[in-house]
Design a protein around this motif. Structure first.
Motif, short mmCIF file in Angstrom:
data_model
loop_
_atom_site.label_atom_id
_atom_site.label_comp_id
_atom_site.label_asym_id
_atom_site.label_seq_id
_atom_site.Cartn_x
_atom_site.Cartn_y
_atom_site.Cartn_z
N PHE A 226 15.67 39.82 20.94
CA PHE A 226 16.05 40.31 22.32
C PHE A 226 17.38 39.54 22.68
CE2 PHE A 226 16.13 40.20 26.91
CZ PHE A 226 16.15 41.77 27.13
N VAL A 227 18.36 40.36 23.18
CA VAL A 227 19.65 39.63 23.74
C VAL A 227 19.57 40.23 25.29
CG1 VAL A 227 22.04 39.59 23.69
CG2 VAL A 227 20.81 39.76 21.51
N ASP A 228 19.80 39.13 25.86
CA ASP A 228 19.72 39.52 27.59
C ASP A 228 21.24 39.71 27.96
OD1 ASP A 228 19.60 39.44 30.19
OD2 ASP A 228 18.59 37.45 30.54
N ARG A 229 21.55 41.12 27.94
CA ARG A 229 22.96 41.42 28.12
C ARG A 229 23.61 41.21 29.56
NH1 ARG A 229 24.44 42.28 22.98
NH2 ARG A 229 23.11 43.71 21.57
N TYR A 230 22.64 40.99 30.31
CA TYR A 230 23.03 40.84 31.66
C TYR A 230 23.30 39.42 32.09
CZ TYR A 230 21.98 45.55 32.91
OH TYR A 230 21.78 47.12 32.86
N ALA A 231 22.82 38.78 31.16
CA ALA A 231 22.99 37.12 31.21
C ALA A 231 24.26 36.79 30.61
CB ALA A 231 21.94 36.28 30.66
N ALA A 232 24.87 37.50 29.70
CA ALA A 232 25.91 37.32 28.69
C ALA A 232 27.37 38.01 29.62
CB ALA A 232 25.91 37.82 27.58
N LEU A 233 27.37 38.63 30.78
CA LEU A 233 28.38 39.14 31.37
C LEU A 233 29.58 38.40 31.43
CD1 LEU A 233 26.66 41.62 34.10
CD2 LEU A 233 27.28 42.08 31.54
N ASP A 234 30.79 38.81 31.21
CA ASP A 234 31.99 38.07 31.12
C ASP A 234 32.98 38.77 32.39
OD1 ASP A 234 34.34 36.44 31.12
OD2 ASP A 234 35.09 37.43 29.30
N LEU A 235 32.85 38.07 33.47
CA LEU A 235 33.68 38.60 34.73
C LEU A 235 34.69 37.87 35.09
CD1 LEU A 235 30.50 38.93 37.09
CD2 LEU A 235 31.29 40.52 35.13
N LEU B 193 35.28 45.45 43.19
CA LEU B 193 34.08 46.19 43.23
C LEU B 193 34.16 47.03 42.09
CD1 LEU B 193 31.28 47.03 44.41
CD2 LEU B 193 32.56 48.15 45.98
N ALA B 194 35.02 47.69 41.88
CA ALA B 194 35.28 48.96 40.83
C ALA B 194 35.02 48.20 39.30
CB ALA B 194 36.49 49.60 40.88
N ALA B 195 35.60 47.08 39.14
CA ALA B 195 35.46 46.43 37.91
C ALA B 195 34.13 45.91 37.85
CB ALA B 195 36.53 45.02 37.99
N LEU B 196 33.40 45.50 38.78
CA LEU B 196 31.85 45.22 38.67
C LEU B 196 30.85 46.24 38.34
CD1 LEU B 196 29.42 43.20 38.91
CD2 LEU B 196 29.68 43.63 41.49
N LEU B 197 31.43 47.42 39.02
CA LEU B 197 30.47 48.59 38.61
C LEU B 197 30.79 49.17 37.25
CD1 LEU B 197 30.98 50.83 41.86
CD2 LEU B 197 28.90 49.72 41.16
N PHE B 198 32.07 49.11 36.68
CA PHE B 198 32.49 49.23 35.45
C PHE B 198 31.73 48.30 34.44
CE2 PHE B 198 35.12 48.36 31.67
CZ PHE B 198 35.13 49.70 31.21
N SER B 199 31.65 47.16 34.74
CA SER B 199 30.94 46.22 33.87
C SER B 199 29.45 46.49 33.54
CB SER B 199 31.32 44.65 34.38
OG SER B 199 32.67 44.45 34.42
N LEU B 200 28.63 46.79 34.85
CA LEU B 200 27.32 47.00 35.05
C LEU B 200 27.07 48.14 34.19
CD1 LEU B 200 26.58 46.01 38.57
CD2 LEU B 200 25.91 44.91 36.52
N GLY B 201 27.85 49.28 34.39
CA GLY B 201 27.89 50.59 33.36
C GLY B 201 27.89 50.40 31.90
#
Length: 250
Positions: A207-216, A99-107
């Motif tokens: 436009f680049v969809d930044r949220y579609a390109a997240l590497d988790l 969860l911490a990694a996810l919050l960091f990634s979204l930030g």
């Protein structure tokens, strides 16, 4: 864990200030419903809108490392937020690293979106700024499944949109009118728009969809003593675990 953070709730009226610039950052807020935004006031009295907070967002993450807030935060409309102490973040980093990694990634994604907006404001005209901001809202709402098929909710007034992209509400109104007349967007009920030419709009402003390109993929696998125990030990012995002393448990 997130449910515990959302136990306390505070209702905000439209325009109500949640936190002022310079206030101590001792609490964060989960947006449960409605929309909030952060902003700063310049010397000439003009307002600069920094971030828009949608349901599920955490207000204050960008200020965690500071003792005092860099921005004021207000509600764009009637909203409900859930305050929790900043010190509770320690529970997330220690007890829920994924969860911490996810919050960091979204930030980090939010920072990339702000950088994109700065590029647009510095290099593009009024129409392109409005197009990019609509696509930004669409991209973020799509993460939560609220913007399928080009539908986007626009919960901000034209004045607030202008504050986000450096335009007056008159220029925002003109740009929206131009987009409607040419068939790029369609106004729907309930402050919603249909992006009829979304792909063409994306090409126009690069436009680049930044949220579609997240590497988790780098997130650590969900492991830990309790996960291992509950996945491998038969049910009767799970209950007996509470009888073990620390040496036996080890």
């Amino acid at each position: 864990m997130l449910e515990r953070f959302e136990q306390e709730r505070r209702r905000l009226a439209a325009g109500e200030t949640l936190r002022r610039e310079g206030d101590r950052v001792d609490r964060l807020f989960v947006v449960r419903s409605g929309v909030c935004y952060s902003h700063s006031t310049q010397r000439d009295g003009k307002r600069q809108l920094a971030q828009v907070y949608l349901p599920g967002d955490v207000i204050g993450m960008s200020d965690v490392v500071f003792a005092r807030s860099r921005f004021s935060v207000a509600a764009a409309g009637r909203s409900v937020v859930c305050p929790f102490p900043k010190t509770a973040l320690d529970e997330i980093f220690v007890g829920a690293p994924r969860l911490a990694a996810l919050l960091f990634s979204l930030g980090m994604a939010a920072n990339a979106v702000l950088a994109d907006r700065m590029r647009v404001v510095a290099r593009m005209g009024a129409r392109q700024r409005v197009v990019h901001f609509l696509l930004e809202l669409w991209s973020r709402q799509r993460v939560g499944g609220r913007a399928e098929h080009g539908l986007v909710s626009v919960p901000l007034t034209q004045q607030l949109i202008g504050d986000a992209i450096g335009l007056s509400n008159v220029y925002v109104n003109r740009a929206l009118g131009e987009l409607r007349r040419e068939g790029s967007i369609q106004r729907l009920s309930g402050r919603r728009l249909q992006l009829l030419q979304r792909e063409a709009m994306q090409r126009e402003v690069e436009f680049v969809d930044r949220y579609a390109a997240l590497d988790l993929s780098w997130f650590a696998p969900q492991q830990g003593m309790w996960n291992d125990v509950f996945n491998t030990v038969p049910l009767p012995r799970r209950i007996q675990m509470i009888e073990f002393d620390s040496d036996e448990a080890a």
